[in-house]
Scaffold this motif. Structure first.
Motif, PDB file in Angstrom:
ATOM      1  N   TYR A 170       9.583  10.298  -5.624  1.00 29.91           N
ATOM      2  CA  TYR A 170       8.953  10.931  -6.785  1.00 29.91           C
ATOM      3  C   TYR A 170       7.738  10.133  -7.256  1.00 29.91           C
ATOM      4  O   TYR A 170       6.691  10.705  -7.564  1.00 29.91           O
ATOM      5  CB  TYR A 170       9.973  11.049  -7.919  1.00 29.91           C
ATOM      6  CG  TYR A 170       9.402  11.616  -9.200  1.00 29.91           C
ATOM      7  CD1 TYR A 170       9.071  12.961  -9.311  1.00 29.91           C
ATOM      8  CD2 TYR A 170       9.178  10.797 -10.304  1.00 29.91           C
ATOM      9  CE1 TYR A 170       8.531  13.476 -10.485  1.00 29.91           C
ATOM     10  CE2 TYR A 170       8.648  11.294 -11.477  1.00 29.91           C
ATOM     11  CZ  TYR A 170       8.328  12.634 -11.561  1.00 29.91           C
ATOM     12  OH  TYR A 170       7.790  13.141 -12.728  1.00 29.91           O
ATOM     13  N   LEU A 171       7.848   8.819  -7.276  1.00 30.65           N
ATOM     14  CA  LEU A 171       6.756   7.981  -7.757  1.00 30.65           C
ATOM     15  C   LEU A 171       5.726   7.656  -6.680  1.00 30.65           C
ATOM     16  O   LEU A 171       4.624   7.217  -6.996  1.00 30.65           O
ATOM     17  CB  LEU A 171       7.310   6.667  -8.320  1.00 30.65           C
ATOM     18  CG  LEU A 171       8.139   6.765  -9.598  1.00 30.65           C
ATOM     19  CD1 LEU A 171       8.657   5.386  -9.998  1.00 30.65           C
ATOM     20  CD2 LEU A 171       7.327   7.364 -10.738  1.00 30.65           C
ATOM     21  N   ARG A 215      -0.835   5.041  -5.119  1.00 32.90           N
ATOM     22  CA  ARG A 215       0.162   5.335  -6.151  1.00 32.90           C
ATOM     23  C   ARG A 215       0.403   4.129  -7.065  1.00 32.90           C
ATOM     24  O   ARG A 215       1.477   3.966  -7.615  1.00 32.90           O
ATOM     25  CB  ARG A 215       1.474   5.804  -5.517  1.00 32.90           C
ATOM     26  CG  ARG A 215       1.346   7.080  -4.686  1.00 32.90           C
ATOM     27  CD  ARG A 215       0.858   8.236  -5.564  1.00 32.90           C
ATOM     28  NE  ARG A 215       0.734   9.485  -4.799  1.00 32.90           N
ATOM     29  CZ  ARG A 215      -0.397   9.926  -4.276  1.00 32.90           C
ATOM     30  NH1 ARG A 215      -1.508   9.197  -4.401  1.00 32.90           N
ATOM     31  NH2 ARG A 215      -0.442  11.067  -3.638  1.00 32.90           N
ATOM     32  N   ARG A 266      -0.746   3.591  -9.980  1.00 31.36           N
ATOM     33  CA  ARG A 266      -0.525   3.958 -11.378  1.00 31.36           C
ATOM     34  C   ARG A 266       0.951   4.135 -11.685  1.00 31.36           C
ATOM     35  O   ARG A 266       1.364   4.079 -12.846  1.00 31.36           O
ATOM     36  CB  ARG A 266      -1.292   5.255 -11.718  1.00 31.36           C
ATOM     37  CG  ARG A 266      -2.797   5.090 -11.729  1.00 31.36           C
ATOM     38  CD  ARG A 266      -3.523   6.411 -11.907  1.00 31.36           C
ATOM     39  NE  ARG A 266      -4.953   6.221 -11.816  1.00 31.36           N
ATOM     40  CZ  ARG A 266      -5.766   6.016 -12.854  1.00 31.36           C
ATOM     41  NH1 ARG A 266      -5.264   5.984 -14.070  1.00 31.36           N
ATOM     42  NH2 ARG A 266      -7.061   5.837 -12.679  1.00 31.36           N
ATOM     43  N   ASN A 267       1.747   4.351 -10.648  1.00 26.40           N
ATOM     44  CA  ASN A 267       3.185   4.523 -10.828  1.00 26.40           C
ATOM     45  C   ASN A 267       3.967   3.230 -10.625  1.00 26.40           C
ATOM     46  O   ASN A 267       5.187   3.255 -10.495  1.00 26.40           O
ATOM     47  CB  ASN A 267       3.716   5.589  -9.872  1.00 26.40           C
ATOM     48  CG  ASN A 267       3.387   6.998 -10.344  1.00 26.40           C
ATOM     49  OD1 ASN A 267       3.038   7.211 -11.500  1.00 26.40           O
ATOM     50  ND2 ASN A 267       3.499   7.969  -9.456  1.00 26.40           N
ATOM     51  N   ALA A 308      11.037   6.135 -12.805  1.00 29.93           N
ATOM     52  CA  ALA A 308      11.088   7.536 -12.378  1.00 29.93           C
ATOM     53  C   ALA A 308      11.816   8.379 -13.425  1.00 29.93           C
ATOM     54  O   ALA A 308      11.352   9.470 -13.788  1.00 29.93           O
ATOM     55  CB  ALA A 308      11.782   7.654 -11.026  1.00 29.93           C
ATOM     56  N   LYS A 343       9.503   8.754 -16.457  1.00 31.22           N
ATOM     57  CA  LYS A 343       8.375   9.666 -16.238  1.00 31.22           C
ATOM     58  C   LYS A 343       8.838  11.112 -16.217  1.00 31.22           C
ATOM     59  O   LYS A 343       8.199  11.989 -16.818  1.00 31.22           O
ATOM     60  CB  LYS A 343       7.656   9.311 -14.930  1.00 31.22           C
ATOM     61  CG  LYS A 343       6.411  10.167 -14.689  1.00 31.22           C
ATOM     62  CD  LYS A 343       5.584   9.660 -13.534  1.00 31.22           C
ATOM     63  CE  LYS A 343       4.288  10.471 -13.409  1.00 31.22           C
ATOM     64  NZ  LYS A 343       3.405   9.968 -12.344  1.00 31.22           N
ATOM     65  N   ASN A 366      -3.460  10.102 -14.182  1.00 30.35           N
ATOM     66  CA  ASN A 366      -2.600   9.764 -15.309  1.00 30.35           C
ATOM     67  C   ASN A 366      -3.107   8.487 -15.977  1.00 30.35           C
ATOM     68  O   ASN A 366      -3.314   7.469 -15.316  1.00 30.35           O
ATOM     69  CB  ASN A 366      -1.160   9.572 -14.825  1.00 30.35           C
ATOM     70  CG  ASN A 366      -0.156   9.695 -15.957  1.00 30.35           C
ATOM     71  OD1 ASN A 366      -0.472   9.424 -17.103  1.00 30.35           O
ATOM     72  ND2 ASN A 366       1.051  10.101 -15.625  1.00 30.35           N
ATOM     73  N   ARG A 382       0.275   4.313 -17.478  1.00 39.59           N
ATOM     74  CA  ARG A 382       0.470   3.616 -16.219  1.00 39.59           C
ATOM     75  C   ARG A 382       1.659   2.666 -16.272  1.00 39.59           C
ATOM     76  O   ARG A 382       2.080   2.222 -17.346  1.00 39.59           O
ATOM     77  CB  ARG A 382      -0.811   2.857 -15.848  1.00 39.59           C
ATOM     78  CG  ARG A 382      -2.019   3.783 -15.744  1.00 39.59           C
ATOM     79  CD  ARG A 382      -3.273   3.054 -15.334  1.00 39.59           C
ATOM     80  NE  ARG A 382      -3.123   2.416 -14.038  1.00 39.59           N
ATOM     81  CZ  ARG A 382      -4.140   1.862 -13.370  1.00 39.59           C
ATOM     82  NH1 ARG A 382      -5.360   1.886 -13.881  1.00 39.59           N
ATOM     83  NH2 ARG A 382      -3.931   1.285 -12.200  1.00 39.59           N
ATOM     84  N   PHE A 383       2.176   2.343 -15.084  1.00 40.37           N
ATOM     85  CA  PHE A 383       3.375   1.510 -14.955  1.00 40.37           C
ATOM     86  C   PHE A 383       3.058   0.207 -14.219  1.00 40.37           C
ATOM     87  O   PHE A 383       2.161   0.148 -13.385  1.00 40.37           O
ATOM     88  CB  PHE A 383       4.462   2.244 -14.164  1.00 40.37           C
ATOM     89  CG  PHE A 383       4.869   3.583 -14.716  1.00 40.37           C
ATOM     90  CD1 PHE A 383       4.661   3.921 -16.045  1.00 40.37           C
ATOM     91  CD2 PHE A 383       5.469   4.522 -13.888  1.00 40.37           C
ATOM     92  CE1 PHE A 383       5.050   5.155 -16.546  1.00 40.37           C
ATOM     93  CE2 PHE A 383       5.864   5.764 -14.372  1.00 40.37           C
ATOM     94  CZ  PHE A 383       5.652   6.073 -15.698  1.00 40.37           C
TER      95      PHE A 383
END
Length: 362
Positions: free
Chosen positions: A120-121, A182, A184-185, A257, A260, A308, A311-312
């Protein structure tokens, strides 16, 4: 020239592709990361004026003009990695956690089903293989793994007159920076540890962040269409930390996950696709699976996209565990969004995070 040395350590795998999309330690993405946070470090000094920022940026980071109209300038920053080795993760290990997604339904029963948290991420860099029925790395892909042996050392040199701004940029990159696909995830969460005679980077805290001058109220951030500050509201900086720590990156990514999915589903949609007008959920990030806005779709591959801005990152704790970090660099969408209450939409997302298993930055 001022010279500094840092040990780089990944807290989560990084999809850091080279020209052949193979995971490899390389200096260009690191320079891009420094450049990204340098803009935020310098933005308040030029009153967020893009022209002035670009002029300073070209002078420091250099530029290559294809048509020669703007001239070519050599970068004043020098970077050297101790190793440009390839990543060691060629096959995605089984054991991925699964999370429930209320918008993904079983076609037969209509009930929500579970999805892979890492898929998913990381979709795009990661794919679902129908034959093996599990998550795999994209064909011919390789990732840099989050292991001790995959750390690296970066040597950095730059003119003395740029030391203050670059030190602040490196501090922000250490606190919030991620690299690769990816990112940002939370993939490619990168920590910087000063070595030799290099000055240590400060620990992230509310006071330390406020001292940087790189925060701005949410409403003012939404006036500009580029990420230029960490947002704030009446409760403080828009930075959240997980209340719990996690034994490894897989457990931390599962938490992110779930979080989000939660704040996205919380906004919901009115009606199905195609949507004649954008809705609140669309301005978080676009595209959205099964919820197209034709007015935002271009021809062929030139489709409307919104990155997005929430952010993570994963941050190591002194005991070796990991803590999940969520931060917001708000800005106005570059796509037409008439009728969407941007301020209200993001306030609702922030309220969700305030009531989740997270705390504001202490």
């Amino acid at each position: 020239m001022i010279k500094k040395t840092y040990r780089l350590q990944l807290a989560s795998p990084a999809f850091l592709g080279d020209a052949d999309q193979k995971g490899t330690w390389r200096t260009p993405p690191l320079k891009a990361l420094i450049r990204e946070w340098w803009r935020i470090a310098v933005a308040p000094r030029v009153a967020y004026e893009v022209g002035a920022l670009k002029t300073q940026e070209k002078g420091l980071f250099g530029t290559a003009a294809d048509d020669g109209s703007d001239g070519n300038q050599q970068s004043k920053i020098r970077l050297a990695l101790s190793d440009w080795r390839a990543g060691s993760c060629k096959q995605w290990e089984p054991g991925e956690a699964r999370v429930t997604h209320d918008e993904v339904k079983n076609p037969k029963t209509g009930q929500p089903i579970q999805v892979g948290a890492e898929l998913y991420l990381g979709f795009g860099a990661l794919l679902y293989d129908k034959d093996s029925r599990r998550t795999v790395i994209k064909e011919n892909g390789v990732a840099l793994q989050a292991k001790e042996e995959d750390e690296n050392t970066l040597k950095l040199a730059h003119p003395e007159e740029h030391d203050e701004a670059l030190t602040l940029a490196l501090t922000l990159a250490h606190w919030f920076g991620t690299i690769g696909g990816r990112s940002r995830n939370g993939w490619g969460s990168l920590g910087w540890e000063a070595l030799a005679d290099s000055p240590a980077l400060p620990v992230l805290s509310k006071a330390a962040l406020e001292h940087t001058g790189c925060t701005r109220t949410l409403a003012r951030c939404l006036d500009l269409d580029w990420p230029h500050a960490i947002g704030t509201d009446a409760k403080g900086a828009l930075v959240w930390r997980s209340k719990d720590t996690f034994r490894d990156w897989r457990a931390a990514m599962k938490f992110l996950a779930q979080t989000k999915i939660g704040f996205r589903v919380d906004l919901g949609f009115v009606g199905g696709q195609p949507h004649r007008e954008p809705q609140a959920r669309h301005v978080l990030a676009y595209p959205v699976t099964n919820h197209k806005v034709p007015a935002w779709e271009g021809k062929d591959k030139d489709k409307g996209r919104l990155a997005n801005t929430l952010r993570f990152k994963l941050q190591p704790e002194p005991d070796g565990s990991l803590r999940a970090l969520i931060y917001h660099t708000p800005c106005k969408p570059t796509l037409p969004h008439q009728g969407v209450d941007l301020l209200g939409t993001w306030q609702r997302v922030h309220d969700f995070l305030d009531n989740a298993a997270l705390t504001r930055l202490p």
